[in-house]
Design a protein around this motif. Structure first.
Motif, PDB file in Angstrom:
ATOM      1  N   VAL A  59       1.058  -0.881   0.336  1.00 12.17           N
ATOM      2  CA  VAL A  59       0.206   0.508   0.101  1.00 12.17           C
ATOM      3  C   VAL A  59       0.622   1.225  -0.097  1.00 12.17           C
ATOM      4  CG1 VAL A  59      -1.532  -1.691   1.581  1.00 12.17           C
ATOM      5  CG2 VAL A  59      -0.072   0.001   2.766  1.00 12.17           C
ATOM      6  N   ASN A  60       0.013   2.280  -0.441  1.00 12.72           N
ATOM      7  CA  ASN A  60       0.645   4.150  -0.287  1.00 12.72           C
ATOM      8  C   ASN A  60       0.990   4.500   0.911  1.00 12.72           C
ATOM      9  OD1 ASN A  60      -1.228   6.046  -0.611  1.00 12.72           O
ATOM     10  ND2 ASN A  60      -1.565   5.059  -1.990  1.00 12.72           N
ATOM     11  N   GLU A  61       2.100   5.538   1.431  1.00 10.25           N
ATOM     12  CA  GLU A  61       2.022   5.621   2.069  1.00 10.25           C
ATOM     13  C   GLU A  61       1.223   6.956   2.891  1.00 10.25           C
ATOM     14  OE1 GLU A  61       3.887   9.442   0.288  1.00 10.25           O
ATOM     15  OE2 GLU A  61       5.713   8.375   1.474  1.00 10.25           O
ATOM     16  N   ASN A  62      -0.158   7.041   1.983  1.00 16.34           N
ATOM     17  CA  ASN A  62      -1.457   7.914   2.500  1.00 16.34           C
ATOM     18  C   ASN A  62      -2.615   6.925   2.549  1.00 16.34           C
ATOM     19  OD1 ASN A  62       0.179  10.380   2.838  1.00 16.34           O
ATOM     20  ND2 ASN A  62       0.355  10.370   0.819  1.00 16.34           N
ATOM     21  N   MET A  73      -5.133   6.624   9.755  1.00 19.40           N
ATOM     22  CA  MET A  73      -5.714   6.135  11.553  1.00 19.40           C
ATOM     23  C   MET A  73      -4.589   4.576  11.620  1.00 19.40           C
ATOM     24  SD  MET A  73      -7.441   6.054  14.635  1.00 19.40           S
ATOM     25  CE  MET A  73      -8.196   8.109  14.778  1.00 19.40           C
ATOM     26  N   ILE A  74      -3.332   5.012  12.826  1.00 16.46           N
ATOM     27  CA  ILE A  74      -2.420   4.006  13.187  1.00 16.46           C
ATOM     28  C   ILE A  74      -2.842   3.606  14.409  1.00 16.46           C
ATOM     29  CG2 ILE A  74      -0.543   2.511  13.424  1.00 16.46           C
ATOM     30  CD1 ILE A  74       0.383   4.353  11.113  1.00 16.46           C
ATOM     31  N   ILE A  75      -3.679   3.030  15.138  1.00 18.44           N
ATOM     32  CA  ILE A  75      -3.696   2.659  17.147  1.00 18.44           C
ATOM     33  C   ILE A  75      -2.770   0.958  17.194  1.00 18.44           C
ATOM     34  CG2 ILE A  75      -4.957   1.526  18.244  1.00 18.44           C
ATOM     35  CD1 ILE A  75      -7.355   2.209  16.697  1.00 18.44           C
ATOM     36  N   ILE A  76      -1.829   1.543  18.084  1.00 12.12           N
ATOM     37  CA  ILE A  76      -0.877   0.491  18.381  1.00 12.12           C
ATOM     38  C   ILE A  76      -1.173   0.220  19.824  1.00 12.12           C
ATOM     39  CG2 ILE A  76       1.530   0.637  19.319  1.00 12.12           C
ATOM     40  CD1 ILE A  76       2.081   2.322  16.716  1.00 12.12           C
ATOM     41  N   TRP A 109       8.710  -0.818  14.334  1.00 14.79           N
ATOM     42  CA  TRP A 109       7.808  -0.189  14.943  1.00 14.79           C
ATOM     43  C   TRP A 109       8.220   1.323  14.293  1.00 14.79           C
ATOM     44  CZ3 TRP A 109       3.300  -1.708  17.697  1.00 14.79           C
ATOM     45  CH2 TRP A 109       3.715  -3.360  17.987  1.00 14.79           C
ATOM     46  N   ILE A 110       9.146   1.750  14.451  1.00 11.16           N
ATOM     47  CA  ILE A 110       9.265   2.944  13.781  1.00 11.16           C
ATOM     48  C   ILE A 110       9.583   3.175  12.419  1.00 11.16           C
ATOM     49  CG2 ILE A 110      11.530   4.538  13.730  1.00 11.16           C
ATOM     50  CD1 ILE A 110      11.879   4.001  16.634  1.00 11.16           C
ATOM     51  N   GLU A 111       9.844   2.071  11.601  1.00  5.91           N
ATOM     52  CA  GLU A 111       9.562   2.111  10.381  1.00  5.91           C
ATOM     53  C   GLU A 111       8.455   1.769  10.105  1.00  5.91           C
ATOM     54  OE1 GLU A 111      11.440  -1.351   8.626  1.00  5.91           O
ATOM     55  OE2 GLU A 111      13.558  -0.471   9.708  1.00  5.91           O
ATOM     56  N   ALA A 112       7.167   1.482  11.183  1.00  2.00           N
ATOM     57  CA  ALA A 112       6.576   1.559  10.159  1.00  2.00           C
ATOM     58  C   ALA A 112       5.306   2.664   9.791  1.00  2.00           C
ATOM     59  CB  ALA A 112       5.825   0.030  10.893  1.00  2.00           C
ATOM     60  N   VAL A 113       5.981   3.369  11.541  1.00  2.00           N
ATOM     61  CA  VAL A 113       5.177   4.482  11.348  1.00  2.00           C
ATOM     62  C   VAL A 113       5.894   5.318  10.607  1.00  2.00           C
ATOM     63  CG1 VAL A 113       4.746   6.451  13.223  1.00  2.00           C
ATOM     64  CG2 VAL A 113       4.598   4.111  13.785  1.00  2.00           C
ATOM     65  N   ASN A 114       6.891   5.471  10.565  1.00  2.00           N
ATOM     66  CA  ASN A 114       7.480   6.444  10.008  1.00  2.00           C
ATOM     67  C   ASN A 114       7.073   6.584   7.671  1.00  2.00           C
ATOM     68  OD1 ASN A 114       8.366   8.318  11.484  1.00  2.00           O
ATOM     69  ND2 ASN A 114      10.659   6.748  11.048  1.00  2.00           N
ATOM     70  N   TYR A 115       6.521   5.139   7.063  1.00  2.00           N
ATOM     71  CA  TYR A 115       6.223   5.440   6.611  1.00  2.00           C
ATOM     72  C   TYR A 115       5.078   5.652   5.716  1.00  2.00           C
ATOM     73  CZ  TYR A 115       4.314   2.312   2.042  1.00  2.00           C
ATOM     74  OH  TYR A 115       4.405   2.331   0.750  1.00  2.00           O
TER      75      TYR A 115
END
Length: 166
Positions: A113-116, A120-123, A134-140
């Motif tokens: 999927v694209n970055e947009n 919302m992301i719930i962790i 986790w950091i890579e996913a949130v930054n993507y």
């Protein structure tokens, strides 16, 4: 917080164990999210609990608590896997454990999927969110609102959990 001029797209909610983080996860998108939601968990047991709370059966938190009374109005939820990636456009909520976001994997969601794609992301269990995957996913997903939930706000290595505590 997110319905005003928020200063940080990442927030942290601290709730003691046993006080309803899974229930909160199921209702957080309402009134905040303007698109698809990604729910990330650290392990299979927690992922399965979140999926059960969002299931179409009698365990659905939204129906049990009368947040939604008509089962036809429930959000479309899928558990991400290489077998369900083709149904992503139908989903309102995508649930996975962090292992499905490892950039080294061919079938990682980050390559599908694209970055947009998510608003919302719930962790869940956010004290794990300082690890590289986790950091890579949130930054993507750099434009998504990020809500981190934890019952363990202090890490033994003193590394802070990034985000505005709300």
């Amino acid at each position: 917080y997110y319905n005003s001029n928020y200063e940080d797209r990442t927030s942290v909610i601290v709730l003691p164990t046993g006080t309803g983080k899974t229930g909160l996860i199921t209702i957080l998108p309402f009134g905040i999210s303007e698109g698809r939601v990604l729910i990330i968990t650290p392990q299979l047991t927690i992922k399965d609990g979140v999926l059960k709370a969002l299931s179409e059966g009698v365990d659905n938190f939204l129906l049990k608590q009368k947040v939604i009374e008509d089962p036809n109005l429930l959000p479309q939820v899928i558990e991400y896997s290489k077998d369900t990636r083709n149904t992503l456009p139908e989903a309102d909520i995508v649930v996975l454990n962090i292992h499905k976001l490892q950039s080294r994997l061919e079938h990682t969601l980050l390559n599908k999927v694209n970055e947009n794609y998510f608003d919302m992301i719930i962790i869940d269990e956010a004290h794990h969110s300082t690890a590289q995957t986790w950091i890579e996913a949130v930054n993507y997903f750099k434009n998504a609102k990020v809500i981190k939930l934890t019952g363990t706000p202090f890490r033994s290595d003193n590394e802070p959990i990034r985000g505005k505590e709300i």
